[in-house]
Write an enzyme that holds these catalytic residues in place. Structure first.
Site, PDB file in Angstrom:
ATOM      1  N   HIS A 149     -23.263  85.343 132.028  1.00 45.03           N
ATOM      2  CA  HIS A 149     -22.689  85.584 130.699  1.00 45.03           C
ATOM      3  C   HIS A 149     -22.369  87.067 130.509  1.00 45.03           C
ATOM      4  O   HIS A 149     -21.336  87.422 129.944  1.00 45.03           O
ATOM      5  CB  HIS A 149     -23.679  85.173 129.592  1.00 45.03           C
ATOM      6  CG  HIS A 149     -23.953  83.711 129.519  1.00 45.03           C
ATOM      7  ND1 HIS A 149     -25.174  83.157 129.838  1.00 45.03           N
ATOM      8  CD2 HIS A 149     -23.165  82.671 129.147  1.00 45.03           C
ATOM      9  CE1 HIS A 149     -25.136  81.851 129.651  1.00 45.03           C
ATOM     10  NE2 HIS A 149     -23.929  81.525 129.246  1.00 45.03           N
ATOM     11  N   VAL A 206     -20.723  83.641 138.866  1.00 43.28           N
ATOM     12  CA  VAL A 206     -21.664  84.683 139.274  1.00 43.28           C
ATOM     13  C   VAL A 206     -22.840  83.988 139.962  1.00 43.28           C
ATOM     14  O   VAL A 206     -23.370  82.994 139.465  1.00 43.28           O
ATOM     15  CB  VAL A 206     -22.143  85.497 138.054  1.00 43.28           C
ATOM     16  CG1 VAL A 206     -23.129  86.575 138.476  1.00 43.28           C
ATOM     17  CG2 VAL A 206     -20.938  86.126 137.346  1.00 43.28           C
TER      18      VAL A 206
END
Ligand code: PAF
Length: 275
Positions: A33, A173
């Site tokens: 995030h 990620v």
């Protein structure tokens, strides 16, 4: 960081803030995030995060109640990364009356893969994201590629409903061992954390085989499922699909993606790699 929790306050606060970039989240923020927030800053003047655990996108037997809520820690991380504004409504503010109107994405796109195992999931996602767009009125919005099908559904919703929002995709990620970062990783037991990157490795093996010229997708998918399930995973699907519409590829299709969803103990992990 300014925090608003009502629709009216949010609209008022975000007037005259230049190009607004929204990063919608359900909280329990991790480095994935935070990478989205950093990227968002490159796409506009004011980065707005939202935190809302959206009941509409959880099935009746899914983990809505258990979904981790870590508001204070999330605020600290957003402040630290320089997010200007957080919209954090409670359920009564977001859905002041029962939400009787919904966005129903095309079942050919939303009823397959995740949608086949989580009926109604993308209806809930599309409905809340449309509503967030109407409240925050962003010029751009960022979504991670980890939720590949979500990204496709939201891109198509935005295009087909002519919403004035640029959809920006961000690479998944990963932890050093390849595991895609996810709020649900917090539910993995210590030994499951060691096993969890196997899903990514299975998908990358298929990607490498395809790059090497192997187009026997059914065999490659079957081998990956057998490997995972042989080690105690419960695999919903491993599938080679076209990137553009997530349909089964035909002979000439080159832009492919390998997607997988599998349960390891309690948590259900999803991942994908582009070919
Ligand atoms: O990806 C998520 O976290 C959610 O599906 C989203 C886009 C915030 C909608 O609730």
């Amino acid at each position: 960081m300014q925090i608003t929790s009502t629709i009216a306050d949010t609209r008022a606060a975000l007037k005259h803030r230049g190009r607004v970039v929204l990063v919608p989240t359900m909280g329990n923020l991790h480095d994935g995030h935070i990478a989205l927030m950093r990227e968002a800053a490159k796409h506009g003047d004011t980065v707005v995060a939202s935190i809302f655990v959206n009941r509409l996108q959880f099935g009746p037997r899914e983990d809505f109640d258990e979904y981790p809520r870590t508001f204070a820690a999330d605020c600290a991380r957003l402040e630290a990364v320089g997010v200007a504004h957080l919209f954090a409504p409670d359920e009564a503010a977001m859905y002041p009356q029962p939400q009787r109107y919904h966005v129903d994405p095309d079942p050919a796109q939303a009823g397959i893969l995740e949608g086949a195992f989580r009926p109604g999931h993308f209806r809930g996602v599309a409905t809340v994201v449309l509503k967030l767009f109407h409240i925050v009125r962003p010029d751009a919005a960022l979504f991670g590629k980890k939720d590949y099908q979500q990204l496709m559904v939201l891109r198509n919703m935005t295009r087909e409903l002519a919403l004035p929002v640029e959809i920006v995709a961000h690479e998944t990620v990963r932890a050093e061992n390849g595991l895609a970062l996810s709020s649900r990783n917090g539910f993995l037991a210590p030994e499951e954390r060691i096993e969890a990157p196997r899903l990514y490795r299975a998908l990358t093996r298929i990607r490498d085989a395809i790059r090497g010229g192997d187009r026997d997708f059914a065999r490659l998918e079957g081998e990956a499922v057998a490997e995972l399930d042989g080690r105690g995973w419960k695999t919903d699907y491993v599938a080679v699909r076209r990137q553009a519409d997530l349909q089964t590829p035909s002979d000439g299709d080159e832009a492919l993606v390998v997607l997988g969803a599998s349960r390891l103990g309690q948590p259900r992990l999803i991942d994908n790699v582009e070919v």
